[in-house]
Design an enzyme around this catalytic site. Structure first.
Site, short mmCIF file in Angstrom:
data_model
loop_
_atom_site.label_atom_id
_atom_site.label_comp_id
_atom_site.label_asym_id
_atom_site.label_seq_id
_atom_site.Cartn_x
_atom_site.Cartn_y
_atom_site.Cartn_z
N GLU A 126 40.60 40.44 37.34
CA GLU A 126 41.56 40.38 38.39
C GLU A 126 42.54 41.45 38.24
O GLU A 126 42.97 42.21 39.40
CB GLU A 126 42.57 39.04 38.36
N ASP A 127 43.17 41.86 37.40
CA ASP A 127 44.16 42.81 37.21
C ASP A 127 43.86 44.24 36.45
O ASP A 127 44.50 44.95 36.30
CB ASP A 127 45.23 42.02 36.28
#
Length: 744
Positions: free
Chosen positions: A76-77
């Site tokens: 996600e990051d």
């Protein structure tokens, strides 16, 4: 921040066969992937997945789960991809990380339709592998611990989401410590004033009871040692949110709570639990109604313990939880304590999804997959996360969600208001049961209806849900209005006939402007309530007619007449003058204030006994309330006054009737009678009571208007059947509009 070798050593301490290389690779990969990323607090971002991994290590989870925790934010990051995770760490961990990535994208605090759909996705994601849920809960816990660094609006959103979804979900999975901490952290930000108030009161109470926990712990330990019961005793103080919610739910102060302090008694085996219980119950007084055996009847999340409350040292109420070491592990860690992954000899670890909590989750997902309306699913299913909910079914399979403690009355109104209003009985799982029967998860409930039924006022006290209470109040108001309307029609019919006219609503309608009423029904009801006199209604309806009736003369009362209105002449009636003591009382008959000779089994000898206002008679279910220095007061079990003693269970005494048929006695009761305001009506009422061998003690006129009188009559009767016979005969009299037993 936990160092790499510290984390690996902690995991190897409980899982010696853990893949050390996998853990090292995950640690290094996540640290490099997050690089120079910072959290809102300014700390390196990698500190977050590392703390999540540490939380899961405390729960003694396997190496794959720990690796997933380290990697859970990479897709996600960072620049990492699912393919890369699969290649480096295997498809199993890749699937877990991907599931967590999907959950992170969900917004569970939004408008209803979107929230419902996101909730479906959440359950689907965590149901594929329970480890997804465990990592997500640990992730949420660390985020809540560092929530002060977020902006106020974001902080509130996260706290609401935690309180509504993740905290109850943790509890439903049996992870009680996690639920308590999540609730407490959410409470701190959602209601900071209440959080501060409770925390300060707890601190003051802690200082006042300094050394109490050690004293109780020492007393318990010495008792077990003397009885040769091997037990570990640990005391704890309840969290602020748990205390606040109980104060709100029971509407009591903090000082009135009996379980601020709780003690866990951990023993080796199940038989030791009951040996420890015997030691406790033979050493201290128990609090009635505070014993629960969850060993023989485990909760749905597999929780097992024996719960009991005693009056321990310093006269302090103490809640005890007795369990084995295995039970304690499940009570603390829930599904995380189960052997979720077992080696079946092939070297391959496969899921052992045999816990009740996991089966519940699978069943829940099955329901949502069959449904097509996400909002309806949210309505029926989200509440299942909370322990204070029960889910029942209609005979046709419709799911009804109700609060914990709800009964068949609540169920009937949840189905439909008219079903509730017409309910006369219920069948739970095919067996006829009272409407007041509490419901449990999974019960199939059938409501038996009758067109002649209307809900009694007493149902409002029995109902739990707001919908049921509101409907009962509305139906009660309608029923009372109908009664007043019926009484008003009788009064007006008599009044019109006295003037040689026939009562009809058309005539009343002509005089509505003069009476400031909207409809003829309003006029009739107002007469029944005593707000309008029947003579005023007649004059408004027939203003041209003037009553020519001569004034009625009162009968001259001679001094030789006995009693009130000649009541002394009524055959079979024993009437006592106010303030006098009859011969029977002197000889030992029992009334509300006469304690001698009451034949009630279960009371200690030598205690004075009296009846509460309104009395109690054989046939009533009764209870005794002990008042120091005053004796015992007997109440019917339905008496509203008993609410005052809800938080004093030590004063309750279990009693029952023990009538000597060879030496029968009368008992006090109070009846409410509404009678026409006509000469001789009271004499007729007294005559009815005397004819069936009732005894009047007192009469009080509570409401007198032009057309009728309401009165309270204290009577002495033999039993409930005798009282019902009196009421039936009174209702049959033309001068009596209503007769019923008076509620206190």
């Amino acid at each position: 921040m936990t160092r790499q070798y510290e984390l690996v050593e902690r995991i190897l301490s409980y899982q010696p066969t853990a893949n050390e290389a996998l853990l090292n690779r995950a640690y290094v990969y996540a640290m490099k992937a997050h690089g120079n990323q910072k959290r809102a607090s300014g700390a390196p971002y990698f500190s977050h997945p590392l703390e999540v991994a540490a939380i899961l290590a405390e729960m003694r989870l396997d190496d794959a789960t720990i690796a997933t925790a380290l990697l859970h934010d990479t897709i996600e990051d960072t620049e990492a991809t699912r393919t890369e995770i699969d290649t480096l760490f295997g498809a199993e961990i890749g699937t877990l990380v991907d599931g967590l990535t999907k959950i992170k994208k969900l917004d569970l605090v939004t408008k209803k339709a979107e929230q419902a759909e996101n909730f479906r996705k959440l359950l689907l994601a965590i149901s594929s592998d329970i480890r997804v849920l465990l990592v997500k809960l640990a992730d949420r816990l660390h985020n809540m611990r560092t929530l002060e660094h977020m902006k106020p609006a974001k902080r509130k959103t996260i706290a609401e989401e935690t309180m509504d979804i993740y905290a109850p979900l943790a509890g439903r999975m049996g992870m009680q410590w996690l639920r308590e901490e999540l609730e407490d952290l959410s409470f701190r930000w959602l209601n900071p004033e209440a959080y501060t108030t409770v925390s300060e009161r707890l601190k003051a109470l802690r200082e006042h009871n300094q050394g109490l926990i050690d004293e109780i712990q020492g007393a318990l330990t010495s008792k077990f040692k003397a009885a040769r019961v091997k037990a570990i005793v640990a005391g704890r103080e309840k969290k602020p949110y748990a205390i606040w919610s109980k104060m709100e739910r029971k509407q009591i102060s903090l000082e009135q709570l009996s379980d601020i302090y709780a003690f866990r008694i951990v023993v080796p085996k199940i038989p030791d639990c009951y040996r420890a219980l015997a030691v406790v119950h033979t050493s201290w007084h128990t609090v009635p109604g505070r014993f629960k055996d969850y060993i023989s009847n485990p909760k749905q999340n597999d929780y097992q313990s024996i719960h009991t409350t005693i009056v321990g040292p310093r006269h302090q109420r103490v809640e005890l939880q007795i369990r084995t070491e295995d039970m304690h592990s499940i009570a603390e860690y829930g599904v995380a304590a189960h052997a979720l992954y077992k080696d079946h000899g092939s070297g391959k670890k496969v899921p052992a999804q045999d816990s009740s909590a996991y089966r519940w989750l699978t069943h829940l997902v099955g329901i949502l997959l069959e449904g097509d309306n996400p909002e309806e699913f949210l309505e029926h299913t989200k509440l299942e996360l909370f322990h204070d909910q029960v889910f029942c079914f209609t005979p046709k399979g419709r799911l009804i969600a109700l609060p914990r403690g709800a009964n068949c009355i609540d169920f009937a109104y949840a189905v439909h208001t008219q079903v509730g209003n017409r309910a006369v009985g219920a069948k739970i799982n095919g067996r006829p049961m009272p409407l007041a029967s509490a419901l449990r998860n999974g019960d199939e409930v059938e409501i038996v209806c009758s067109e002649a039924q209307s809900p009694p006022v007493a149902w409002e006290r029995l109902a739990v849900t707001g919908k049921a209470r509101s409907a009962i109040r509305r139906a009660s108001r309608d029923a009372v209005r109908l009664q007043y309307e019926k009484l008003g029609r009788e009064i007006l019919d008599r009044a019109f006939r006295r003037h040689g006219q026939t009562f009809n609503e058309e005539a009343i309608a002509k005089g509505l402007p003069r009476m400031s009423q909207k409809t003829a029904e309003d006029v009739v009801t107002a007469v029944g309530r005593g707000e309008l006199a029947s003579e005023d209604v007649f004059r408004a309806a027939f203003p041209e007619e003037v009553s020519a009736e001569p004034p009625k003369r009162r009968r001259e009362v001679k001094r030789s007449d006995e009693g009130w209105f000649g009541l002394g002449k009524v055959m079979g009636l024993k009437f006592r003058w106010p303030g006098s003591a009859g011969k029977e009382r002197a000889e030992g008959s029992v009334g509300p204030a006469g304690p001698a000779g009451i034949p009630i089994r279960g009371l200690r000898t030598g205690l004075p006994v009296s009846f509460a206002d309104g009395g109690a008679i054989p046939g009533d279910r009764i209870v005794g309330i002990l008042s120091p220095g005053q004796g015992i007061t007997i109440y019917p079990i339905h008496a509203g006054a008993l609410k005052e003693f809800d938080d004093e269970p030590e004063r309750w005494i279990d009693v029952t009737w023990d009538i000597d048929e060879d030496n029968p006695q009368r008992f006090p009761a109070k009846i409410a009678v509404t009678a026409m305001n006509e000469p001789g009506s009271l004499a007729q009422i007294a005559a009815v009571i005397g004819e069936v061998d009732g005894n009047i003690q007192n009469i009080k006129m509570t409401n007198q208007v032009a057309d009728y009188t309401e009165m309270l009559i204290d009577v002495e009767v033999w039993d409930l059947q005798h009282l019902n016979e009196i009421l039936t005969r009174l209702r049959a009299k033309d001068v009596v509009s209503d007769a019923a037993r008076a509620e206190d």
